[in-house]
Design an enzyme around this catalytic site. Sequence first.
Site, PDB file in Angstrom:
ATOM      1  N   ARG A 262      33.714 145.767   9.333  1.00 54.90           N
ATOM      2  CA  ARG A 262      32.451 146.482   9.187  1.00 54.90           C
ATOM      3  C   ARG A 262      31.547 145.947  10.296  1.00 54.90           C
ATOM      4  NH1 ARG A 262      26.845 144.867   8.356  1.00 54.90           N
ATOM      5  NH2 ARG A 262      25.811 146.397   7.047  1.00 54.90           N
ATOM      6  N   LEU A 263      31.232 146.780  11.277  1.00 57.49           N
ATOM      7  CA  LEU A 263      30.443 146.371  12.432  1.00 57.49           C
ATOM      8  C   LEU A 263      28.965 146.543  12.111  1.00 57.49           C
ATOM      9  CD1 LEU A 263      33.341 146.957  13.533  1.00 57.49           C
ATOM     10  CD2 LEU A 263      32.269 147.647  15.670  1.00 57.49           C
ATOM     11  N   ASP A 264      28.240 145.446  12.163  1.00 53.86           N
ATOM     12  CA  ASP A 264      26.834 145.431  11.773  1.00 53.86           C
ATOM     13  C   ASP A 264      25.972 146.224  12.756  1.00 53.86           C
ATOM     14  OD1 ASP A 264      24.522 144.198  10.231  1.00 53.86           O
ATOM     15  OD2 ASP A 264      24.095 143.404  12.224  1.00 53.86           O
ATOM     16  N   HIS A 267      23.805 150.800  15.855  1.00 55.64           N
ATOM     17  CA  HIS A 267      22.720 151.494  16.541  1.00 55.64           C
ATOM     18  C   HIS A 267      21.929 150.546  17.438  1.00 55.64           C
ATOM     19  CE1 HIS A 267      21.525 150.377  12.388  1.00 55.64           C
ATOM     20  NE2 HIS A 267      20.483 149.847  13.003  1.00 55.64           N
ATOM     21  N   GLU A 301      27.974 150.072  10.323  1.00 52.87           N
ATOM     22  CA  GLU A 301      26.636 150.273   9.761  1.00 52.87           C
ATOM     23  C   GLU A 301      25.849 151.006  10.827  1.00 52.87           C
ATOM     24  OE1 GLU A 301      22.805 147.818   7.970  1.00 52.87           O
ATOM     25  OE2 GLU A 301      24.045 146.934   9.538  1.00 52.87           O
ATOM     26  N   HIS A 329      21.705 156.182  -0.485  1.00 54.55           N
ATOM     27  CA  HIS A 329      21.056 155.129  -1.274  1.00 54.55           C
ATOM     28  C   HIS A 329      19.564 155.393  -1.419  1.00 54.55           C
ATOM     29  CE1 HIS A 329      18.603 151.416  -1.242  1.00 54.55           C
ATOM     30  NE2 HIS A 329      19.436 151.013  -2.181  1.00 54.55           N
ATOM     31  N   HIS A 330      18.901 155.743  -0.309  1.00 54.59           N
ATOM     32  CA  HIS A 330      17.442 155.943  -0.347  1.00 54.59           C
ATOM     33  C   HIS A 330      17.076 157.107  -1.271  1.00 54.59           C
ATOM     34  CE1 HIS A 330      17.677 153.079   2.724  1.00 54.59           C
ATOM     35  NE2 HIS A 330      17.377 153.794   3.780  1.00 54.59           N
ATOM     36  N   GLY A 397      18.301 141.969  -0.707  1.00 53.83           N
ATOM     37  CA  GLY A 397      17.773 140.789  -0.031  1.00 53.83           C
ATOM     38  C   GLY A 397      16.558 141.026   0.827  1.00 53.83           C
TER      39      GLY A 397
END
Length: 599
Positions: A262-264, A267, A301, A329-330, A397
């Site tokens: 999973r690449l953070d 963007h 992401e 999610h939002h 978080g």
Amino acid sequence: METSINMLTPGVKISHDTADIVLWAPFAKVAAIVIKDKETLMLHQRERGYWALTTDKLLVGDQYKFRLDNGKELPDPASKYQPEGVHGWSEVVDLNAHKPHDDDSWQNIPLAEYIIYELHTAAFTTDGTFKGIAQKLSYLKELGITAIEIMPVAQFPGTRNWGYDGVFPYAVQNSYGGYKGLMQLVDACHKQGVAVILDVVYNHVGPEGNYFNEFGPYFTSKYNTPWGNAVNFDDAGSDEVRKYFIENVLMWFRDFGIDALRLDAVHAIKDFSPKHILQEMREAVDELMAKTGKKHYLIIEFDLNDKRFIDGIENNGYGMDAQWIDEFHHALRVTAGGQRDGYYADFDGIEHLAKAYQDAYVYDGLYSYERQKTFGVKTNNPGEQFVVFSQNHDHVGNRMLGERTSILFSTSMQKLIYAAVMVSPYLPMLFMGEEYGELNPFLYFVSHSDDELITAVREGRKNEFKAFHSDNEAPDPQAEQTFLSSRLNWSSLDQREHQAMLAYYQLLIALRKNTPALNNNDRNKLEISFHKENQTIQLHRWEGEQHVYCYLNFSQTKQPFELPANERLNVIFRSEEKTDNRDNMLQPESIIIYANCYV
């Protein structure tokens, strides 16, 4: 014959009784490797800033640093192990010697079958190591999880960190169990039939222990990012920086047996090269898979709603397999009654939730008031290319007090929120502990050793929340108690209400797995309708002759729903036992699912 520059890989590689040492340091006029308690060996200069040496004097277990012409002795940027932390000596390891031999029989499960469980290694158990995760695998398997996602493990300062401050992308965090511990965990997961996703960070490098600028132009001032200068993917010297990160991708797959990365925040990767770095990573992984016969996935992401990133290379895309989709999610959180501030301000609730179900991207050419521009494009990509969730490490978080859904919403709404995720045509993800209603927060925590940096992090955290929670103060990220309070409280499962929530999650996951109409990820076999005033939404999904109808009520009062005519339907799931089927009234904050007789 000398090895081609294109064949050089960074770091130390052990082969039989010799060590191949490769360092990229174009700023240096001389370079040497200092072997602790032994000797110093000069490296030979090669083209394009490389230094190399093949020697039988560097052995597995030896510790070393590189000395450049300025006299500084620095850890290896491609170190595989930092036993004393980010400022200490690098240690020579042979990854091949520890790779499980029986892992060759493992085959990654199809991406469409991923049910993901995101976790933080140190906060998941009191053990705080990879071994602690392994001890919970039978629990996760019984829950129905098919893939775990581990937050970043690249070596970071101290022992307490989310992982996004890593400064040694090739080295596995020493306090978690290092490279041996991670290999053992991956092997244990595969024996349980569970895939492993690893979170990696290629958009920035943390501040403490970051020695990259001492060696070469790993960063460029062409672009500004939230972390300062951008990683250099397209400026002078970028060929070697690109190679450094591509080799890192391959290492996780080839040497550790990781199933997906999973690449953070991709963007934040700035690259205007004719071939984007993500596409080059895709091509390198494809080449690896062709050689090994193993399947690996690249998940990103990403918040730009640009389908090029997940389109195949053959369709002029970058070839990423899937992306996290925050917009689902939002919209879900606002529909459930969450606050509409910050990045939630652009979402109006149930209308946008219906659009997220139908179109994946909510903003697909619409004007965004938060971004102050028209944003996004339409996508017809399949459902398995989108990962959705009701909460994750960021959205918990990044709240000042780290409150989970279990604190913010009623029990009935928690159940409805997660059911909304599970009936979607996308890949579902849980955040550790949500399956039993964990009450402990997940706060932001660090353990830096630089006093100025500690002060800056504390002040930054306070300033971030100045306008909110005026009666409270942001917990100190550096304090050990902040971390300890973020650990899961497994003793919660001794209490009946948490046992009931766990049983609910198990039932819902099993329903998705065993119901073809819910498990097909086919966005074309989906119809959506909603009633804004009543705050209800209906999903109709099908596979072959099986039809499933999901009725969701986000309001706090009973609401009517209408079953399709001329259908023989049975209730296959309900979140509230009080639901009265006879009068077609849906209980507040609840879901009920019907299916025809082909279930």
